[in-house]
Every structure is written in C-alpha cells, then in structure tokens.
Design a protein around this motif. Structure first.
Motif, PDB file in Angstrom:
ATOM      1  N   GLU A 196      54.108 -22.296 120.837  1.00  0.00           N
ATOM      2  CA  GLU A 196      52.777 -22.219 121.453  1.00  0.00           C
ATOM      3  C   GLU A 196      52.690 -20.999 122.370  1.00  0.00           C
ATOM      4  O   GLU A 196      53.680 -20.622 123.016  1.00  0.00           O
ATOM      5  N   LYS A 197      51.530 -20.372 122.440  1.00  0.00           N
ATOM      6  CA  LYS A 197      51.333 -19.265 123.372  1.00  0.00           C
ATOM      7  C   LYS A 197      51.363 -19.797 124.803  1.00  0.00           C
ATOM      8  O   LYS A 197      50.881 -20.891 125.085  1.00  0.00           O
ATOM      9  N   LEU A 198      51.933 -19.020 125.704  1.00  0.00           N
ATOM     10  CA  LEU A 198      52.016 -19.425 127.104  1.00  0.00           C
ATOM     11  C   LEU A 198      50.638 -19.645 127.700  1.00  0.00           C
ATOM     12  O   LEU A 198      50.418 -20.562 128.504  1.00  0.00           O
ATOM     13  N   SER A 199      49.705 -18.825 127.309  1.00  0.00           N
ATOM     14  CA  SER A 199      48.343 -18.951 127.835  1.00  0.00           C
ATOM     15  C   SER A 199      47.696 -20.267 127.415  1.00  0.00           C
ATOM     16  O   SER A 199      46.901 -20.852 128.166  1.00  0.00           O
ATOM     17  N   ALA A 200      48.041 -20.765 126.227  1.00  0.00           N
ATOM     18  CA  ALA A 200      47.490 -22.032 125.744  1.00  0.00           C
ATOM     19  C   ALA A 200      48.175 -23.214 126.422  1.00  0.00           C
ATOM     20  O   ALA A 200      47.543 -24.247 126.690  1.00  0.00           O
ATOM     21  N   ALA A 201      49.467 -23.071 126.709  1.00  0.00           N
ATOM     22  CA  ALA A 201      50.227 -24.168 127.310  1.00  0.00           C
ATOM     23  C   ALA A 201      50.045 -24.238 128.820  1.00  0.00           C
ATOM     24  O   ALA A 201      50.002 -25.332 129.399  1.00  0.00           O
ATOM     25  N   LEU A 202      49.925 -23.060 129.466  1.00  0.00           N
ATOM     26  CA  LEU A 202      49.872 -23.019 130.920  1.00  0.00           C
ATOM     27  C   LEU A 202      48.526 -22.562 131.476  1.00  0.00           C
ATOM     28  O   LEU A 202      48.203 -22.829 132.637  1.00  0.00           O
ATOM     29  N   GLY A 203      47.788 -21.833 130.672  1.00  0.00           N
ATOM     30  CA  GLY A 203      46.543 -21.246 131.156  1.00  0.00           C
ATOM     31  C   GLY A 203      46.776 -19.854 131.717  1.00  0.00           C
ATOM     32  O   GLY A 203      45.840 -19.203 132.188  1.00  0.00           O
ATOM     33  N   TYR A 204      48.019 -19.388 131.692  1.00  0.00           N
ATOM     34  CA  TYR A 204      48.362 -18.054 132.184  1.00  0.00           C
ATOM     35  C   TYR A 204      49.716 -17.652 131.584  1.00  0.00           C
ATOM     36  O   TYR A 204      50.418 -18.485 130.990  1.00  0.00           O
ATOM     37  N   VAL A 205      50.081 -16.402 131.734  1.00  0.00           N
ATOM     38  CA  VAL A 205      51.385 -15.910 131.288  1.00  0.00           C
ATOM     39  C   VAL A 205      52.226 -15.630 132.529  1.00  0.00           C
ATOM     40  O   VAL A 205      51.859 -14.781 133.348  1.00  0.00           O
ATOM     41  N   PRO A 206      53.343 -16.357 132.709  1.00  0.00           N
ATOM     42  CA  PRO A 206      54.183 -16.171 133.903  1.00  0.00           C
ATOM     43  C   PRO A 206      54.691 -14.730 134.018  1.00  0.00           C
ATOM     44  O   PRO A 206      54.906 -14.046 133.023  1.00  0.00           O
ATOM     45  N   GLU A 207      54.908 -14.330 135.228  1.00  0.00           N
ATOM     46  CA  GLU A 207      55.422 -12.983 135.481  1.00  0.00           C
ATOM     47  C   GLU A 207      56.827 -12.851 134.902  1.00  0.00           C
ATOM     48  O   GLU A 207      57.653 -13.758 135.029  1.00  0.00           O
ATOM     49  N   GLY A 208      57.107 -11.748 134.258  1.00  0.00           N
ATOM     50  CA  GLY A 208      58.426 -11.510 133.690  1.00  0.00           C
ATOM     51  C   GLY A 208      58.645 -12.168 132.347  1.00  0.00           C
ATOM     52  O   GLY A 208      59.785 -12.256 131.873  1.00  0.00           O
ATOM     53  N   ALA A 209      57.575 -12.638 131.693  1.00  0.00           N
ATOM     54  CA  ALA A 209      57.713 -13.296 130.388  1.00  0.00           C
ATOM     55  C   ALA A 209      58.276 -12.324 129.347  1.00  0.00           C
ATOM     56  O   ALA A 209      58.022 -11.111 129.411  1.00  0.00           O
TER      57      ALA A 209
END
Length: 281
Positions: A196-209
């Motif tokens: 799953e895309k991070l944006s779909a799972a979290l609503g954002y992309v964590p720093e340093g992904a």
C-alpha cells in the motif's frame, strides 16, 4: 483286465482306481525338499537368504524396533501439535498479526521481546478482549540464498521465497497487514502491487521514507527507542499490505485485517518516545 506295472510304480490312472493301501505304495517323483533330506539328513536347517538391500535392512530394523518407533513417533506428534496449538492460540488472542520476513535469525526470546515492544505501541484494544497484543510472525527470507527442501532438493530463493510455503500463504491472505521486509523482498512485493502507498495508509509520507511505499526500519522512532527491535536489521523496510484478494480469504476477513493494520501502522509512525527517553524492551 489291465496289466499290472511290474516296476511297482503306480501310474496316475491306476492310482485313481486303487484303495488306500495301494496309494500308500506310491513312490513317484519326490519333492526337492525330500531329496535334500535324503542327501544330508534330517538335521538340515533352512536358513533364509539375508536381504542386504536398503528396503531389506529397513524392514528388518522396523520389525525389531517397531514399537519404539511407533511410541517415539506418537510423542513427537503430540509435541508438534502442542507447539502448533500454542502458536495458534497466541495468534488468535492478538489484536492483529505483523510479519517480519528477512535474513535475521533473532531467536525465540528476542522475537517475544520484539512482539512485546510492538504491542506497547498499539493504542487501542481492537478486538475488545481487554488486552492490547500484537502477534509477530517471522519467516526467513534471503534473496540468492540456497536452502534445502524437505525432499532434499536445493532451492535458490530468488524472488518470493518459494522454499517457504507458509510465507506465501501469509502474504496471499493478507493476514499480516503491517510488514517488516528484507529490502529485496519489499521490491518484489511492491512490483506485484501488494504494498500500500504510505499516503493511502497514513495520509502522509513520513520523512526519510525509502519511497512512497516504505520506510527504513532504522529511521523510525520505535527502532530508536526499543532495544528489542534492534534484533532486526536496520535496513528492513516497514510497509503495509494492500487489501488481500478475496480469492485467498473472505472479503470480510480481508477488510478486518486491513483496518487493524492501518490502525497499528498509524500508531507505529505516530509513536513518540517518552520525555525521559528510557529505552524499554
């Protein structure tokens, strides 16, 4: 009237017409056994030929030790079933299951401590049983490694780890929504659309992904805080499974696993170390 055989040998045709006394005089061809007794005497002992083939030796061994083998096998079966039941029991009581698939072999105690650390991150009792618990499912994966299967064949783990059927089942069913993966395994599953895309799972992309799908374990706050998580390589990728195909599980179960994973995934990346910064196992 038929002429009597002067050699005192009764033919088959004559024998049929004689009484018991006449039949007793029959001295036709003797059996091989009778001839052998006449030649070497009555003390002859018929010793069977020893079968030195593998099957022959195996059969002889089983004949002499069959009860030891049967009882030993029974105890082994009870032990295996008992261990399996304890494992399934721990999984059944957990709010969700997560997966580690990599080339580290931390050992049972280290895995138990890692599971406890992950459980402490979970902020909600998802199943409502009064306990917050995360079950850690571990499986060996080393791309390029050569392993020996149960049948004795050497198999190179070049893509999905085909030497481990259980790992394939866990991935296909989506049972473990949050995954800690070997970097190469992460790339394989991402290419198959299983991440799953991070944006779909979290609503954002964590720093340093690493990219829009995963984050390096060593760059996450829980890894820095919990010593237990350092049992796994820092380059392990933390990611989340997409909703599993209902072909491998029910649609209801697939959604349940996904929702639980999404909750824990959010807790994991929202984790903040206490102000005292004391590491806990």
């Amino acid at each position: 009237m038929k002429k009597k055989n002067n050699d005192n040998v009764i033919t088959d045709e004559e024998r049929k017409t004689q009484d018991a006394g006449a039949v007793a005089e029959y001295n036709g061809e003797k059996s091989n056994r009778a001839k052998l007794v006449d030649y070497i005497g009555d003390d002859y002992e018929d010793i069977p030929v020893k079968d030195d083939s593998f099957l022959g030796r195996a059969g002889n061994f089983f004949y002499h030790y069959k009860w030891f083998l049967i009882i030993g096998g029974l105890f082994l079966l009870i032990a295996v079933v008992g261990i399996r039941q304890m494992t399934l029991s721990g999984r059944a009581k957990a709010d969700l299951s997560v997966l580690y698939a990599g080339d580290a072999r931390p050992g049972a105690q280290a895995e138990e401590e890692a599971a406890a650390a992950l459980s402490s991150i979970l902020t909600e009792d998802i199943d409502g049983n009064g306990e917050k618990s995360v079950f850690l499912n571990t499986s060996y994966y080393g791309a390029g490694a050569v392993v020996t299967s149960a049948s004795g064949n050497e198999i190179e783990i070049s893509d999905k780890g085909y030497a481990d059927g259980e790992l394939q089942g866990v991935i296909a069913s989506g049972e473990c929504g949050v995954m800690f993966l070997h970097p190469e395994f992460f790339e394989v599953l991402k290419g198959e659309g299983a991440i799953e895309k991070l944006s779909a799972a979290l609503g954002y992309v964590p720093e340093g992904a690493v990219d829009e799908y995963g984050v390096r374990l060593g760059d996450t706050a829980p890894y820095e805080y919990f010593d237990a998580l350092k049992a796994f390589p820092a380059d392990t990728v933390v990611c989340m499974r997409t909703v599993a195909d209902p072909l491998f599980t029910s649609e209801k179960t697939a959604k349940k696993n996904y929702d639980a994973a999404k909750k824990f995934f959010s807790d994991y990346f929202g984790f903040e170390a206490p102000d005292d910064s004391v590491q806990t196992d």
